[in-house]
Scaffold this active site. Sequence first.
Site, PDB file in Angstrom:
ATOM      1  N   THR A 165      -4.897   0.882  -2.311  1.00 37.79           N
ATOM      2  CA  THR A 165      -5.635   1.989  -2.900  1.00 37.79           C
ATOM      3  C   THR A 165      -5.688   1.799  -4.409  1.00 37.79           C
ATOM      4  O   THR A 165      -4.665   1.553  -5.028  1.00 37.79           O
ATOM      5  CB  THR A 165      -4.928   3.314  -2.550  1.00 37.79           C
ATOM      6  OG1 THR A 165      -4.824   3.396  -1.128  1.00 37.79           O
ATOM      7  CG2 THR A 165      -5.706   4.505  -3.073  1.00 37.79           C
TER       8      THR A 165
ATOM      9  N   LYS B 197       1.820   4.663  -1.080  1.00 31.97           N
ATOM     10  CA  LYS B 197       1.129   5.830  -1.641  1.00 31.97           C
ATOM     11  C   LYS B 197       1.541   7.035  -0.791  1.00 31.97           C
ATOM     12  O   LYS B 197       2.092   6.866   0.307  1.00 31.97           O
ATOM     13  CB  LYS B 197      -0.389   5.634  -1.605  1.00 31.97           C
ATOM     14  CG  LYS B 197      -0.948   5.382  -0.204  1.00 31.97           C
ATOM     15  CD  LYS B 197      -2.435   5.106  -0.229  1.00 31.97           C
ATOM     16  CE  LYS B 197      -2.958   4.823   1.173  1.00 31.97           C
ATOM     17  NZ  LYS B 197      -4.397   4.571   1.187  1.00 31.97           N
TER      18      LYS B 197
ATOM     19  N   ASP C 212       1.988   2.772   8.065  1.00 28.57           N
ATOM     20  CA  ASP C 212       0.802   1.970   7.773  1.00 28.57           C
ATOM     21  C   ASP C 212       1.120   0.656   7.082  1.00 28.57           C
ATOM     22  O   ASP C 212       0.982   0.506   5.877  1.00 28.57           O
ATOM     23  CB  ASP C 212      -0.211   2.757   6.947  1.00 28.57           C
ATOM     24  CG  ASP C 212      -1.574   2.051   6.899  1.00 28.57           C
ATOM     25  OD1 ASP C 212      -1.675   0.920   7.427  1.00 28.57           O
ATOM     26  OD2 ASP C 212      -2.513   2.625   6.355  1.00 28.57           O
TER      27      ASP C 212
ATOM     28  N   ASN D 259       0.935   7.291   3.012  1.00 29.54           N
ATOM     29  CA  ASN D 259       1.635   6.365   3.909  1.00 29.54           C
ATOM     30  C   ASN D 259       3.129   6.650   4.014  1.00 29.54           C
ATOM     31  O   ASN D 259       3.882   5.816   4.508  1.00 29.54           O
ATOM     32  CB  ASN D 259       1.414   4.921   3.452  1.00 29.54           C
ATOM     33  CG  ASN D 259      -0.013   4.467   3.718  1.00 29.54           C
ATOM     34  OD1 ASN D 259      -0.724   5.076   4.515  1.00 29.54           O
ATOM     35  ND2 ASN D 259      -0.440   3.433   3.035  1.00 29.54           N
TER      36      ASN D 259
ATOM     37  N   ASP E 195       0.838  -1.202   0.000  1.00 29.33           N
ATOM     38  CA  ASP E 195       0.000   0.000   0.000  1.00 29.33           C
ATOM     39  C   ASP E 195       0.875   1.256   0.000  1.00 29.33           C
ATOM     40  O   ASP E 195       0.652   2.187   0.763  1.00 29.33           O
ATOM     41  CB  ASP E 195      -0.944  -0.007   1.207  1.00 29.33           C
ATOM     42  CG  ASP E 195      -2.135   0.944   1.035  1.00 29.33           C
ATOM     43  OD1 ASP E 195      -2.404   1.361  -0.113  1.00 29.33           O
ATOM     44  OD2 ASP E 195      -2.775   1.289   2.047  1.00 29.33           O
TER      45      ASP E 195
END
Length: 172
Positions: free
Chosen positions: A67, A34, A50, A37, A32
Amino acid sequence: MHGTMGMEGLAYVASLARALIYCHGKHVIHRDIKPENLLIGAQGELKIADFGWSVHTFNRRRTMCGTLDYLPPEMVESVEHDASVDIWSLGILCYEFLYGVPPFEAMEHSDTYRRIVQVDLKFPPKPIVSASAKDLISQMLVKESAQRLPLHKLLEHPWIVQNADPSGIYRG
Protein backbone atom coordinates in the site's frame (compact mmCIF):
# COMPACT_ATOMS: atom_id res chain seq x y z
CA MET A 1 -7.95 -2.39 13.14
CA HIS A 2 -9.08 0.40 10.87
CA GLY A 3 -8.40 4.07 11.48
CA THR A 4 -6.66 5.63 14.43
CA MET A 5 -6.40 3.62 17.62
CA GLY A 6 -4.59 6.15 19.78
CA MET A 7 -2.45 4.94 22.65
CA GLU A 8 -4.08 1.52 22.89
CA GLY A 9 -2.74 0.69 19.44
CA LEU A 10 0.77 1.16 20.71
CA ALA A 11 0.45 -1.81 23.03
CA TYR A 12 0.54 -3.91 19.86
CA VAL A 13 3.77 -2.49 18.45
CA ALA A 14 6.07 -4.68 20.56
CA SER A 15 3.92 -7.72 19.81
CA LEU A 16 4.07 -6.97 16.10
CA ALA A 17 7.84 -6.47 16.27
CA ARG A 18 8.20 -9.90 17.89
CA ALA A 19 5.99 -11.47 15.20
CA LEU A 20 8.13 -9.87 12.47
CA ILE A 21 11.33 -11.05 14.15
CA TYR A 22 9.87 -14.57 13.95
CA CYS A 23 8.92 -14.12 10.27
CA HIS A 24 12.31 -12.67 9.38
CA GLY A 25 13.97 -15.55 11.24
CA LYS A 26 12.09 -17.86 8.86
CA HIS A 27 13.32 -15.75 5.90
CA VAL A 28 9.87 -14.30 5.26
CA ILE A 29 9.26 -10.58 4.64
CA HIS A 30 5.61 -9.55 4.98
CA ARG A 31 5.90 -6.36 2.85
CA ASP A 32 2.34 -5.14 3.49
CA ILE A 33 2.11 -4.25 7.18
CA LYS A 34 -0.82 -1.83 7.62
CA PRO A 35 -3.86 -1.60 9.92
CA GLU A 36 -6.12 -3.53 7.54
CA ASN A 37 -3.82 -6.55 7.80
CA LEU A 38 -3.75 -6.71 11.59
CA LEU A 39 -6.39 -8.70 13.45
CA ILE A 40 -7.22 -8.75 17.15
CA GLY A 41 -8.03 -12.14 18.66
CA ALA A 42 -10.65 -12.86 21.32
CA GLN A 43 -8.02 -12.55 24.08
CA GLY A 44 -6.73 -9.25 22.72
CA GLU A 45 -3.79 -10.89 20.97
CA LEU A 46 -2.43 -9.49 17.72
CA LYS A 47 -2.44 -11.54 14.53
CA ILE A 48 -0.84 -10.61 11.21
CA ALA A 49 -3.05 -11.40 8.24
CA ASP A 50 -2.76 -11.31 4.45
CA PHE A 51 0.61 -12.71 3.49
CA GLY A 52 -0.30 -12.18 -0.17
CA TRP A 53 2.68 -9.85 -0.71
CA SER A 54 5.07 -11.78 1.50
CA VAL A 55 8.22 -13.34 0.06
CA HIS A 56 11.09 -15.54 1.06
CA THR A 57 14.20 -13.43 1.42
CA PHE A 58 16.67 -15.75 -0.24
CA ASN A 59 16.55 -13.40 -3.22
CA ARG A 60 16.58 -9.65 -2.73
CA ARG A 61 13.41 -8.22 -4.16
CA ARG A 62 12.64 -5.41 -6.62
CA THR A 63 8.86 -5.80 -6.86
CA MET A 64 6.58 -2.81 -6.39
CA CYS A 65 3.84 -3.97 -4.05
CA GLY A 66 1.98 -3.11 -0.88
CA THR A 67 0.00 0.00 0.00
CA LEU A 68 1.49 3.32 -1.10
CA ASP A 69 1.31 5.08 2.29
CA TYR A 70 3.26 2.22 3.88
CA LEU A 71 5.86 1.66 1.17
CA PRO A 72 9.50 2.50 1.97
CA PRO A 73 11.63 4.59 -0.41
CA GLU A 74 13.40 1.57 -1.88
CA MET A 75 10.10 0.00 -2.97
CA VAL A 76 8.73 3.29 -4.31
CA GLU A 77 11.91 3.65 -6.36
CA SER A 78 11.86 -0.05 -7.35
CA VAL A 79 15.36 -0.77 -6.10
CA GLU A 80 16.43 -3.84 -4.18
CA HIS A 81 14.88 -4.28 -0.78
CA ASP A 82 15.12 -6.66 2.13
CA ALA A 83 13.46 -7.39 5.48
CA SER A 84 13.99 -3.81 6.65
CA VAL A 85 10.90 -2.85 4.59
CA ASP A 86 8.83 -4.27 7.46
CA ILE A 87 10.67 -2.00 9.95
CA TRP A 88 9.69 1.01 7.83
CA SER A 89 6.04 -0.12 7.70
CA LEU A 90 6.00 -0.63 11.46
CA GLY A 91 7.30 2.94 11.85
CA ILE A 92 4.46 4.18 9.63
CA LEU A 93 2.02 2.20 11.76
CA CYS A 94 3.38 3.78 14.98
CA TYR A 95 2.94 7.23 13.46
CA GLU A 96 -0.61 6.45 12.34
CA PHE A 97 -1.54 5.10 15.77
CA LEU A 98 -0.42 8.41 17.29
CA TYR A 99 -1.61 10.93 14.71
CA GLY A 100 -4.49 9.16 12.95
CA VAL A 101 -2.96 9.43 9.47
CA PRO A 102 0.15 8.02 7.76
CA PRO A 103 3.07 10.50 7.80
CA PHE A 104 3.57 10.88 4.05
CA GLU A 105 -0.09 11.00 3.00
CA ALA A 106 -0.84 13.64 0.38
CA MET A 107 -3.74 14.53 -1.91
CA GLU A 108 -1.91 13.32 -5.01
CA HIS A 109 -0.13 9.97 -5.37
CA SER A 110 2.83 11.78 -6.92
CA ASP A 111 3.18 13.95 -3.81
CA THR A 112 3.01 10.90 -1.55
CA TYR A 113 5.77 9.26 -3.63
CA ARG A 114 7.92 12.39 -3.36
CA ARG A 115 7.41 12.71 0.40
CA ILE A 116 8.33 9.04 0.92
CA VAL A 117 11.47 9.24 -1.22
CA GLN A 118 12.59 12.43 0.54
CA VAL A 119 11.49 11.04 3.95
CA ASP A 120 9.57 14.28 4.44
CA LEU A 121 8.73 13.40 8.05
CA LYS A 122 6.87 16.03 10.07
CA PHE A 123 5.37 15.73 13.55
CA PRO A 124 2.22 17.88 13.95
CA PRO A 125 1.88 19.89 17.18
CA LYS A 126 -1.42 18.13 17.98
CA PRO A 127 -1.82 15.66 19.48
CA ILE A 128 1.14 16.18 21.79
CA VAL A 129 3.46 13.21 21.34
CA SER A 130 6.47 12.50 23.55
CA ALA A 131 10.00 13.13 22.34
CA SER A 132 10.71 9.46 23.03
CA ALA A 133 7.94 8.34 20.64
CA LYS A 134 9.19 10.72 17.94
CA ASP A 135 12.72 9.40 18.46
CA LEU A 136 11.57 5.81 17.92
CA ILE A 137 9.63 6.67 14.77
CA SER A 138 12.52 8.74 13.42
CA GLN A 139 14.88 5.78 13.87
CA MET A 140 12.55 3.48 11.91
CA LEU A 141 11.71 5.89 9.07
CA VAL A 142 15.24 6.22 7.69
CA LYS A 143 15.85 6.25 3.93
CA GLU A 144 18.99 4.10 4.11
CA SER A 145 17.46 0.73 4.99
CA ALA A 146 20.60 -0.57 6.71
CA GLN A 147 20.38 2.36 9.16
CA ARG A 148 16.83 1.56 10.34
CA LEU A 149 16.39 0.53 13.95
CA PRO A 150 16.57 -3.29 14.10
CA LEU A 151 13.44 -4.91 15.53
CA HIS A 152 15.29 -6.36 18.55
CA LYS A 153 16.52 -2.83 19.35
CA LEU A 154 12.96 -1.52 18.96
CA LEU A 155 11.92 -3.85 21.80
CA GLU A 156 14.59 -2.23 23.99
CA HIS A 157 13.66 1.37 23.12
CA PRO A 158 12.61 3.36 26.25
CA TRP A 159 9.28 4.37 24.75
CA ILE A 160 8.32 0.75 24.00
CA VAL A 161 9.56 -0.45 27.38
CA GLN A 162 7.51 2.25 29.14
CA ASN A 163 4.29 1.87 27.15
CA ALA A 164 3.91 -1.68 25.86
CA ASP A 165 2.48 -4.44 27.99
CA PRO A 166 5.12 -7.21 27.98
CA SER A 167 2.50 -9.66 26.65
CA GLY A 168 1.62 -7.34 23.78
CA ILE A 169 -2.03 -7.48 24.86
CA TYR A 170 -3.81 -4.19 25.45
CA ARG A 171 -5.52 -4.21 28.83
CA GLY A 172 -7.24 -0.80 28.59
